[in-house]
Design an enzyme around this catalytic site. Structure first.
Site, PDB file in Angstrom:
ATOM      1  CG  ASP A 180      -2.187   0.749   1.048  1.00 44.32           C
ATOM      2  OD1 ASP A 180      -2.167   1.758   0.320  1.00 44.32           O
ATOM      3  OD2 ASP A 180      -3.207   0.327   1.600  1.00 44.32           O
ATOM      4  CG  ASP A 224      -4.230   6.136   0.306  1.00 40.23           C
ATOM      5  OD1 ASP A 224      -5.278   5.527   0.590  1.00 40.23           O
ATOM      6  OD2 ASP A 224      -3.964   7.276   0.743  1.00 40.23           O
ATOM      7  CD  GLU A 239      -8.398   5.252  -1.740  1.00 34.92           C
ATOM      8  OE1 GLU A 239      -9.300   5.443  -0.906  1.00 34.92           O
ATOM      9  OE2 GLU A 239      -7.220   5.576  -1.547  1.00 34.92           O
ATOM     10  CG  HIS A 242      -8.467   0.134   5.067  1.00 36.19           C
ATOM     11  ND1 HIS A 242      -8.378  -0.219   3.732  1.00 36.19           N
ATOM     12  CD2 HIS A 242      -7.964   1.377   5.158  1.00 36.19           C
ATOM     13  CE1 HIS A 242      -7.833   0.771   3.056  1.00 36.19           C
ATOM     14  NE2 HIS A 242      -7.576   1.749   3.893  1.00 36.19           N
ATOM     15  CG  ASP A 243     -10.710   3.807   4.214  1.00 34.64           C
ATOM     16  OD1 ASP A 243     -10.351   4.053   5.389  1.00 34.64           O
ATOM     17  OD2 ASP A 243     -10.010   4.052   3.224  1.00 34.64           O
TER      18      ASP A 243
END
Length: 567
Positions: free
Chosen positions: A104, A206, A263, A336-337
């Site tokens: 990530d 990200d 993302e 995770h969000d």
């Protein structure tokens, strides 16, 4: 190159990815927080799922203002997660088991504790000052513009030493990098090469579509009751971002054969095709957050609405058809969000098992690369906390302060909203067994409280049950590898206006697939398409044991099945 060779070259199209939130996966040293050694200890379990890629959220040195997405050192491991040697052991273990490892990478911003930013703040003459975005305030001393950050409040923060403001799209402790400075791009390229040469096989990028901000930073329409407003039209998906992606591809991704998934948010289809089109030389696939906004007001997760199933189907169908032969999509229903998928889109009570399987069948039989978030494979649910103090997310605290402490709103209303929608729902400890703290840690208390249903929902109990959600996921992942139609077939939505059923067909090279899913707690009738009433039909997946196929099928509560016909 023929089509078969092209398919082999793009190996990630047949792959399945397992996402790990390391702080909550497994605690090997007993300090209450997950770590890299904990991931290594569970690699055999991950391999047993049949997945091909392991993606871990950040573990770099960080003050954790945003749970590691505020990086203070891109070349070292945060001591809370372990050491560089333990990182090497983890990645080596992934590779020995025939899997790949994806890092990530947070490239839009750093931590305000990063040495670059500390030096940038000291003087306008610092060689690092132009690594970030600094602007003078207005004549009255206020912020350069009224842009609102993703986490609320102004996107600008005062830096007294230089009498300027710096820009932060996210938290105040996450200053944005200035990608218009070639030195910043060079730094990013060097960092990526550093990790690839240590064994990384790819990157999840990200918030990467925010790399360019329009100069001038014009004011926008403020939100009701606020002096700030969202300015995404001035910083999301600007044309210059394509140039940055092409640079990274040319200098890093293509040189090393690294898999990339970006993302993105606020992205239209033409821009999406530009990012991941097969001939664009930018990115491999997109992870569009917008897909999961269909049950809320805009981008406000704390303004939920009942699920509009026709809207969800329309949005997913738009991506399926829009990127077919023109790009590639990450398939996901949680991360995770997000809150937990089975609590959000299914039924985490009476029909917990059926609806968890149904959601997997529905989302992961489409075209794209499945991204399975830790715990979804056992049907982990949202939290049932009785106090806001049990949450750990900065977004929760900022929102609670704004609406309850300062705004005087009902605290119980907001506690329930957090239990239903907060990001911490996806960050609670992985539930391994029915021992204390779900087998996640030997410490007295984990960093965040375990969901109270862990004695019933855990890996150990589902390993023994052939009808478990866990074993359904294993079967699904295995079946995806056996049929080309799943990876390469086209997509046709059936009954788009149905508020109860989500059904679609796929076709590729003489193979036909039908995926049928009941999103309700009652029976619903469904007429099988003619192609699936012949004898040459194979039941690929089902979540009830006695599926009765005929011209008309009565789907029981949250029932699902996938059929294949052809060679």
């Amino acid at each position: 190159m023929n089509e078969r060779l092209k398919r082999e070259e793009k190996w990630w199209r047949n792959a399945t990815v397992y996402q790990i939130y390391p702080r909550s996966f497994f605690d090997a040293n007993g300090d209450g927080e997950g770590d890299l050694a904990g991931i290594t200890a569970k690699l055999d379990y991950i391999k047993s799922l049949g997945v091909d890629v392991v993606w871990s959220c950040p573990y770099f040195v960080s003050p954790k203002a945003d749970n590691g997405y505020d990086v203070a050192d891109y070349r070292d491991i945060d001591p809370a997660f372990g050491t560089m040697e333990q990182w090497r052991e983890m990645v080596d273990g992934v590779h020995r088991r025939g899997m790949r490892f994806v890092m990530d990478f947070v490239g839009n911003h750093t931590s305000d504790d990063h040495p670059w930013f500390r030096q940038a703040c000291q003087s306008k003459d610092s060689p690092y000052h132009d690594y970030y975005i600094f602007k003078p305030g207005r004549a009255d001393g206020s912020e350069p513009s009224n842009w609102m950050s993703v986490f609320g409040g102004s996107m600008w923060e005062k830096n007294p030493a230089t009498d300027e403001y710096y820009l932060h799209t996210f938290a105040v402790k996450q200053p944005d990098l200035n990608w218009e400075n070639p030195k910043v791009v060079d730094e990013v390229v060097d960092i990526m090469r550093f990790w690839i040469e240590l064994g990384v096989d790819g990157f999840r990028l990200d918030a990467i579509n925010y790399l360019y901000k329009e100069p001038g930073y014009p004011d926008v329409e403020p939100l009701p009751g606020s002096k700030y407003g969202f300015a995404t039209e001035h910083y999301a998906n600007k044309p210059r971002v394509h140039e940055h992606f092409n640079t990274l591809n040319r200098r890093v991704f293509s040189k090393y054969g690294a898999m990339t998934v970006a993302e993105v948010a606020y992205v239209d289809m033409d821009t999406a095709r530009g990012y991941c089109g097969p001939d664009r030389q930018e990115l491999d696939m997109l992870y569009p957050f917008d897909i999961l906004n269909v049950d809320q007001e805009g981008f406000d997760k704390f303004a939920p609405k009942p699920l509009d199933l026709p809207l969800l189907k329309s949005e997913l169908a738009r991506w399926q058809t829009g990127l077919h032969n023109s790009g590639w999509l990450a398939l996901f229903m949680g991360n995770h969000d997000q809150c937990r998928a089975v609590s959000r889109f299914g039924d985490d009570g009476k029909y917990w098992k059926q609806s968890a399987k149904m959601l997997a069948n529905c989302f992961y039989m489409m075209q794209g690369t499945p991204y399975i978030f830790q715990g979804d494979e056992i049907g982990m649910t949202n939290v049932h906390y009785d106090s806001v103090d049990k949450f750990r997310d900065v977004e929760v605290y900022n929102t609670y302060r704004e609406h309850v402490i300062e705004g005087g709103e009902d605290p119980q209303k907001w506690l329930q909203l957090f239990c239903d929608r907060a990001r911490d729902n996806g960050r609670t400890p992985m539930q391994w067994d029915d021992s204390k703290n779900a087998g996640f840690t030997t410490a007295d208390e984990p960093w965040i409280e375990v969901v109270d249903n862990y004695p019933r929902i855990n890996v150990a109990s589902q390993e023994k049950d052939p009808d478990s959600i866990l074993n359904f996921y294993r079967e699904l992942i295995a079946k995806r590898k056996q049929w080309d139609v799943i990876a390469y077939g086209d997509f046709a939505l059936l009954q788009p206006d149905s508020t109860e059923l989500f059904c679609y067909t796929r076709h590729c090279d003489g193979q036909d697939l039908l995926c049928a899913n009941n999103f309700t707690d009652h029976e619903v009738s469904f007429d099988l398409p003619a192609a699936f009433t012949s004898e040459n039909v194979t039941v690929l997946l089902q979540n009830y044991p006695d599926l009765a196929l005929s011209g008309t099928v009565t789907l029981r509560p949250y029932e699902c099945f996938t059929l294949i016909c052809g060679d």
